[in-house]
Design an enzyme around this catalytic site. Structure first.
Site, PDB file in Angstrom:
ATOM      1  N   CYS A  43     -55.644 -59.873   3.149  1.00  0.00           N
ATOM      2  CA  CYS A  43     -55.981 -60.231   1.760  1.00  0.00           C
ATOM      3  C   CYS A  43     -56.893 -61.456   1.685  1.00  0.00           C
ATOM      4  CB  CYS A  43     -54.710 -60.498   0.959  1.00  0.00           C
ATOM      5  SG  CYS A  43     -53.604 -59.090   0.898  1.00  0.00           S
TER       6      CYS A  43
ATOM      7  N   HIS B 264     -55.431 -65.609  -5.039  1.00  0.00           N
ATOM      8  CA  HIS B 264     -55.080 -64.237  -4.682  1.00  0.00           C
ATOM      9  C   HIS B 264     -53.959 -63.766  -5.618  1.00  0.00           C
ATOM     10  CE1 HIS B 264     -54.475 -60.672  -2.485  1.00  0.00           C
ATOM     11  NE2 HIS B 264     -53.299 -61.012  -1.984  1.00  0.00           N
TER      12      HIS B 264
ATOM     13  N   ASN C  86     -51.869 -56.034  -6.390  1.00  0.00           N
ATOM     14  CA  ASN C  86     -52.514 -56.708  -5.261  1.00  0.00           C
ATOM     15  C   ASN C  86     -53.548 -55.765  -4.641  1.00  0.00           C
ATOM     16  OD1 ASN C  86     -53.201 -57.909  -2.841  1.00  0.00           O
ATOM     17  ND2 ASN C  86     -51.100 -58.251  -2.146  1.00  0.00           N
TER      18      ASN C  86
HETATM   19  C1  LIG Z   1     -41.570 -58.365  -2.704  1.00  0.00           C
HETATM   20  C2  LIG Z   1     -41.129 -59.284  -3.822  1.00  0.00           C
HETATM   21  C3  LIG Z   1     -41.738 -58.826  -5.142  1.00  0.00           C
HETATM   22  C4  LIG Z   1     -39.610 -59.195  -3.943  1.00  0.00           C
HETATM   23  O1  LIG Z   1     -39.164 -60.075  -4.950  1.00  0.00           O
HETATM   24  P1  LIG Z   1     -37.773 -60.865  -4.743  1.00  0.00           P
HETATM   25  O2  LIG Z   1     -37.469 -61.565  -5.988  1.00  0.00           O
HETATM   26  O3  LIG Z   1     -37.928 -61.684  -3.487  1.00  0.00           O
HETATM   27  O4  LIG Z   1     -36.757 -59.681  -4.565  1.00  0.00           O
HETATM   28  P2  LIG Z   1     -35.683 -59.469  -3.401  1.00  0.00           P
HETATM   29  O5  LIG Z   1     -36.373 -59.202  -2.108  1.00  0.00           O
HETATM   30  O6  LIG Z   1     -34.766 -60.618  -3.474  1.00  0.00           O
HETATM   31  O7  LIG Z   1     -34.963 -58.141  -3.884  1.00  0.00           O
HETATM   32  C5  LIG Z   1     -34.096 -58.175  -4.970  1.00  0.00           C
HETATM   33  C6  LIG Z   1     -33.416 -56.823  -5.148  1.00  0.00           C
HETATM   34  O8  LIG Z   1     -34.356 -55.888  -5.751  1.00  0.00           O
HETATM   35  C7  LIG Z   1     -34.367 -54.677  -5.015  1.00  0.00           C
HETATM   36  N1  LIG Z   1     -35.703 -54.096  -5.106  1.00  0.00           N
HETATM   37  C8  LIG Z   1     -36.739 -54.245  -4.248  1.00  0.00           C
HETATM   38  N2  LIG Z   1     -37.802 -53.559  -4.706  1.00  0.00           N
HETATM   39  C9  LIG Z   1     -37.421 -52.969  -5.868  1.00  0.00           C
HETATM   40  C10 LIG Z   1     -38.097 -52.146  -6.783  1.00  0.00           C
HETATM   41  N3  LIG Z   1     -39.375 -51.769  -6.649  1.00  0.00           N
HETATM   42  N4  LIG Z   1     -37.391 -51.741  -7.877  1.00  0.00           N
HETATM   43  C11 LIG Z   1     -36.126 -52.096  -8.075  1.00  0.00           C
HETATM   44  N5  LIG Z   1     -35.438 -52.880  -7.215  1.00  0.00           N
HETATM   45  C12 LIG Z   1     -36.095 -53.319  -6.117  1.00  0.00           C
HETATM   46  C13 LIG Z   1     -33.979 -55.075  -3.615  1.00  0.00           C
HETATM   47  O9  LIG Z   1     -33.440 -53.966  -2.938  1.00  0.00           O
HETATM   48  C14 LIG Z   1     -32.962 -56.174  -3.859  1.00  0.00           C
HETATM   49  O10 LIG Z   1     -31.740 -55.550  -4.127  1.00  0.00           O
HETATM   50  P3  LIG Z   1     -30.331 -56.215  -3.647  1.00  0.00           P
HETATM   51  O11 LIG Z   1     -30.283 -57.565  -4.315  1.00  0.00           O
HETATM   52  O12 LIG Z   1     -29.313 -55.259  -4.138  1.00  0.00           O
HETATM   53  O13 LIG Z   1     -30.449 -56.317  -2.148  1.00  0.00           O
HETATM   54  C15 LIG Z   1     -41.564 -60.741  -3.537  1.00  0.00           C
HETATM   55  O14 LIG Z   1     -40.799 -61.284  -2.492  1.00  0.00           O
HETATM   56  C16 LIG Z   1     -43.021 -60.858  -3.168  1.00  0.00           C
HETATM   57  O15 LIG Z   1     -43.890 -60.643  -3.990  1.00  0.00           O
HETATM   58  N6  LIG Z   1     -43.330 -61.253  -1.930  1.00  0.00           N
HETATM   59  C17 LIG Z   1     -44.696 -61.390  -1.436  1.00  0.00           C
HETATM   60  C18 LIG Z   1     -45.490 -60.120  -1.566  1.00  0.00           C
HETATM   61  C19 LIG Z   1     -46.341 -59.855  -0.391  1.00  0.00           C
HETATM   62  O16 LIG Z   1     -45.985 -60.081   0.710  1.00  0.00           O
HETATM   63  N7  LIG Z   1     -47.525 -59.324  -0.618  1.00  0.00           N
HETATM   64  C20 LIG Z   1     -48.393 -58.962   0.442  1.00  0.00           C
HETATM   65  C21 LIG Z   1     -49.059 -60.119   1.057  1.00  0.00           C
HETATM   66  S1  LIG Z   1     -50.642 -60.452   0.434  1.00  0.00           S
END
Ligand SMILES: CC(C)(COP(=O)(O)OP(=O)(O)OC[C@H]1O[C@@H](n2cnc3c(N)ncnc32)[C@H](O)[C@@H]1OP(=O)(O)O)[C@@H](O)C(=O)NCCC(=O)NCCS
Length: 356
Positions: free
Chosen positions: A110, A248, A278
């Site tokens: 990215c 980004h 993204n």
């Molecule tokens: C991925 C991301 C959105 C997750 O958000 P978060 O607040 O950290 O969420 P968590 O990982 O704590 O997951 C929370 C819960 O939602 C659930 N969940 C994950 N994706 C889901 C979806 N699409 N819909 C519903 N629930 C979802 C998980 O299973 C988890 O459930 P649990 O609590 O029962 O285990 C966030 O961490 C993020 O944006 N990270 C960076 C993104 C990235 O790497 N981008 C690429 C690099 S450029």
């Protein structure tokens, strides 16, 4: 010698995939996706990334009123090229008629566009090249596994491009900082794509983006903040003097955390993640183009760019805009028409994901 941005353009494929539509095939909801990421919808491409790149490039060239034959170099930042050989940049060169330009693809995930902008600026400053096209173009939806709801909902396709021209005025990218924390490379990967895999044993259907969302979240905010502070210190520009930050767009909460650490009020932060998700290396040139089109970049504006991605790469750049924020011309280049909805384009991938 400096490298001024004299043209800009974007190409977003027409098929829109909303959160509600994803919720018909994946166990998720608009409420979860929007509250955790800021995304409402994204685009799904019916064409290869080089075609998106070519349209964005033609729009950028028209904005600069430049003949493609005058280009010395085409740099295409992408981690989803049409083919590895030839490069997507070569396909783009053919499509736009940049017959006198050298070409190469650049993969820094990215952060790719920022890397490309920095390389192009250095090439112009070195004096060997006068006019360079830098493009970010991606078809990330091609990689997604629709059983992995935590990754599948975050990405979209698109392309953005800028034209750089040699200038004696102190404008363009005044400083950049590019890093890579490869010790954490495993936090974001696309396995089963490349010669490390056993070609005759590998099930290529396993090829999909995998990441540790929380780990990347934490490193992204810290990395972009440090790189941003580096370029501000290097140029002697204070945070208050930044007119617009174009970060980004991976997650609205990452953008907000960075904005808070950098002391940027909301109105100084460019956000378009709600419409596109993204789009990897396409994100910054698309957001920059939209910032110009909506009048948020003004003559002589100071613009801070910040990005992170696979590698884990990270970076920031400080831009000083020139006199002109209006396009000199417009291109009538368009993508071939698309008669499929986003879900129809993705149907084979969704079917294979569910079956796999
Ligand atoms: C991925 C991301 C959105 C997750 O958000 P978060 O607040 O950290 O969420 P968590 O990982 O704590 O997951 C929370 C819960 O939602 C659930 N969940 C994950 N994706 C889901 C979806 N699409 N819909 C519903 N629930 C979802 C998980 O299973 C988890 O459930 P649990 O609590 O029962 O285990 C966030 O961490 C993020 O944006 N990270 C960076 C993104 C990235 O790497 N981008 C690429 C690099 S450029």
């Amino acid at each position: 010698m400096y490298a001024e941005i004299t043209g800009w353009g974007k190409c977003m494929p027409p098929s829109i995939l909303t959160n509600d539509q994803i919720a018909t095939v994946v166990d998720t909801s608009d409420e979860w996706i929007h509250s955790r990421s800021g995304i409402r919808e994204r685009r799904v491409s019916h064409v290869a990334p080089s075609q998106l790149a070519a349209i964005a490039a033609q729009r950028a060239l028209a904005a600069a009123r430049m003949d493609p034959k005058d280009l010395d170099m085409v740099i295409l930042a992408t981690c989803s090229p049409d083919t590895l050989i030839p490069s997507a940049a070569a396909a783009c060169q053919l499509a736009i008629g940049a017959t006198n330009a050298g070409v190469f693809d650049l993969n820094a995930g990215c952060t790719g566009f920022l890397y490309g902008l920095s390389v192009a600026t250095s090439m112009i400053k070195a004096g060997d090249h006068k006019r360079i096209l830098v493009i970010g173009a991606e078809r990330i939806t091609w990689y997604l596994n629709w059983r992995h709801r935590e990754t599948a909902v975050l990405f979209g396709d698109g392309a953005g491009a800028v034209v750089l021209e040699a200038s004696e005025n102190p404008v363009g990218l005044l400083a950049s900082k590019l890093t890579c924390d490869s010790g954490a490379a495993e936090a974001l990967k696309l396995p089963y794509f490349g010669t490390a895999a056993d070609r005759f044993q590998t099930d290529y259907r396993q090829m999909t983006i995998q990441f540790d969302g929380r780990e990347i979240f934490r490193r992204a905010v810290k990395g972009m903040q440090e790189a941003s502070e580096y370029v501000l210190n290097k140029t002697g520009v204070s945070k208050e003097q930044v007119d617009l930050m174009v970060p980004h767009q991976a997650n609205i909460r990452i953008i907000e955390a960075l904005g808070k650490f950098m002391g940027m009020p909301e109105e100084k932060v460019m956000v378009n993640i709600g419409s596109y998700g993204n789009t990897s290396a396409a994100t910054i040139p698309v957001a920059l183009t939209e910032a110009l089109e909506s009048g948020r970049v003004k003559p002589h504006s100071t613009v801070l760019l910040a990005a992170f991605g696979a590698g884990l790469t990270c970076g920031a750049g400080l831009l000083r805009w020139g006199d002109r924020v209006q396009a000199l011309g417009q291109s009538d280049a368009e993508l071939p028409p698309c008669d499929q909805s986003a879900l129809e384009i993705l149907a084979p991938a969704i079917k294979a994901s569910v079956a796999g």
